[in-house]
Design an enzyme around this catalytic site. Structure first.
Site, PDB file in Angstrom:
ATOM      1  N   MET A  45     -13.542 -16.227  -1.517  1.00 10.44           N
ATOM      2  CA  MET A  45     -13.445 -15.465  -0.270  1.00 10.44           C
ATOM      3  C   MET A  45     -12.470 -14.300  -0.460  1.00 10.44           C
ATOM      4  SD  MET A  45     -14.065 -18.133   2.790  1.00 10.44           S
ATOM      5  CE  MET A  45     -12.431 -18.834   2.914  1.00 10.44           C
ATOM      6  N   GLY A  46     -12.237 -13.921  -1.710  1.00  7.53           N
ATOM      7  CA  GLY A  46     -11.388 -12.762  -1.991  1.00  7.53           C
ATOM      8  C   GLY A  46      -9.913 -13.075  -1.914  1.00  7.53           C
ATOM      9  N   ALA A  47      -9.094 -12.007  -1.801  1.00  8.77           N
ATOM     10  CA  ALA A  47      -7.626 -12.124  -1.888  1.00  8.77           C
ATOM     11  C   ALA A  47      -7.287 -12.942  -3.147  1.00  8.77           C
ATOM     12  CB  ALA A  47      -7.023 -12.744  -0.627  1.00  8.77           C
ATOM     13  N   GLN A 106     -13.523 -30.438  -1.068  1.00  7.11           N
ATOM     14  CA  GLN A 106     -14.594 -29.428  -1.142  1.00  7.11           C
ATOM     15  C   GLN A 106     -15.322 -29.536  -2.487  1.00  7.11           C
ATOM     16  OE1 GLN A 106     -14.466 -25.061   0.017  1.00  7.11           O
ATOM     17  NE2 GLN A 106     -13.897 -24.832  -2.107  1.00  7.11           N
ATOM     18  N   SER A 120      -4.663 -17.991  -1.208  1.00  6.30           N
ATOM     19  CA  SER A 120      -4.718 -16.683  -0.534  1.00  6.30           C
ATOM     20  C   SER A 120      -3.888 -16.727   0.742  1.00  6.30           C
ATOM     21  CB  SER A 120      -6.163 -16.333  -0.193  1.00  6.30           C
ATOM     22  OG  SER A 120      -6.952 -16.451  -1.350  1.00  6.30           O
ATOM     23  N   ARG A 121      -3.804 -17.900   1.353  1.00  2.55           N
ATOM     24  CA  ARG A 121      -3.049 -18.031   2.605  1.00  2.55           C
ATOM     25  C   ARG A 121      -1.543 -17.858   2.403  1.00  2.55           C
ATOM     26  NH1 ARG A 121      -6.496 -20.661   6.560  1.00  2.55           N
ATOM     27  NH2 ARG A 121      -8.366 -21.274   5.483  1.00  2.55           N
ATOM     28  N   GLY A 167      -4.919 -18.379  -9.445  1.00  2.00           N
ATOM     29  CA  GLY A 167      -5.783 -19.572  -9.388  1.00  2.00           C
ATOM     30  C   GLY A 167      -7.239 -19.163  -9.606  1.00  2.00           C
ATOM     31  N   HIS A 168      -7.687 -18.141  -8.863  1.00  2.00           N
ATOM     32  CA  HIS A 168      -9.056 -17.648  -9.058  1.00  2.00           C
ATOM     33  C   HIS A 168      -9.236 -17.127 -10.492  1.00  2.00           C
ATOM     34  CE1 HIS A 168      -8.598 -16.872  -4.580  1.00  2.00           C
ATOM     35  NE2 HIS A 168      -9.688 -17.614  -4.625  1.00  2.00           N
TER      36      HIS A 168
END
Ligand code: PAF
Length: 276
Positions: free
Chosen positions: A28-30, A152, A185-186, A34-35
């Site tokens: 979901m971007g940002a 998830q 991202s949060r 980690g990504h």
């Protein structure tokens, strides 16, 4: 790196690569490290790496959470370039993703009925809807997910298996800041003070790891919740089997994880740790 804003163009470009190992990282971007770690693993294991950036509206159960979700496309594109991503799909609008949607059913047992399934009604339905569509668009052979969202990962793996989607769903280690906070991202939404308090999640998880043998499971869950309440608003702290997320009984000798969600201010943080 080629950028696509509609699924038809992406599918045409992917046709040229049929028969290859296609590694897919939906996001979901940002993007954070980690990504990046998922993309690097995909790059090492596959012939072509595809990433999607789409803040999926159907998986947010609170409008404010959706509206506040950080968007940083320019920085994301740089990150993707730096890890050698080949294709990125950034749909113009949700309609481009959802246009060919068909109903489907999967039986997830308890997997979607505990933890996030209880706290975020409808969340996993939205995740499965979008991941199924993205899998259909990209037709990857492998897809990479961070184990921070362990539930998830389990649910997507099970969906892929039951619907015979032919995608190997791979869970990848949680990447942490130097003080142990799981990359998310949060984290961008935390104030400086909240950022310090946010380490309470990993500290409590590590406490559970250290004292797992000393307390009965329910008792340890209660102690950890009480510890966290001093700093934030924990939603749950539970200890479960890693293989199927069932409760622990004395005959079970396999891997165990502790799972938690805690709100620091308005920011909802999730984490888990293998404790046996
Ligand atoms: O984990 C996420 O970022 C999202 O839930 C996912 C898998 C990209 C689906 O929107």
């Amino acid at each position: 790196m080629k950028q696509f804003s509609n699924q038809n163009d992406l599918k045409i470009a992917l046709k040229e690569h049929s028969g290859k190992r296609i590694g897919f990282v939906p996001t979901m971007g940002a993007l954070h490290s980690g990504h990046a770690s998922l993309l690097i693993k995909a790059k090492a294991e596959c012939d072509l790496v595809v990433c999607s950036i789409f803040v999926n509206p159907t998986q947010f159960n609170e409008a404010a959470d959706f509206e506040n979700y950080p968007i940083r496309i320019e920085e994301d594109l740089k990150t993707l370039q730096s890890v050698g991503c080949d294709f990125v799909y950034i749909p113009d609008n949700p309609e481009d993703v959802y246009k060919n949607e068909q109903d489907f059913k999967v039986d997830l047992g308890i997997l979607d009925k505990i933890m996030e399934g209880v706290k975020r009604p409808g969340h996993f339905d939205g995740v499965l809807r979008v991941v199924k569509l993205l899998f259909e668009i990209v037709s990857p052979t492998h897809s990479y997910f961070g184990l921070k969202d362990y539930q998830q990962y389990m649910i997507i793996k099970e969906m892929s298996r039951q619907l015979k989607m032919g995608v190997e769903v791979i869970g990848c280690p949680i990447i942490r800041e130097a003080d142990g906070l799981a990359k998310s991202s949060r984290n961008l939404l935390l104030t400086l003070n909240q950022r310090q308090i946010a380490t309470t999640l990993i500290k409590t998880l590590r406490y559970a790891h250290e004292y797992y043998d000393r307390f009965e499971t329910r008792e340890l869950e209660r102690i950890c919740l009480t510890m966290m309440r001093q700093y934030g608003e924990p939603e749950y702290f539970v200890i479960r089997r890693s293989d199927n997320l069932e409760k622990i009984d004395s005959s079970y000798k396999g891997e165990i994880r502790a799972f938690t969600v805690c709100k620091i201010g308005d920011v909802r943080l999730i984490d888990n740790l293998r404790i046996r």
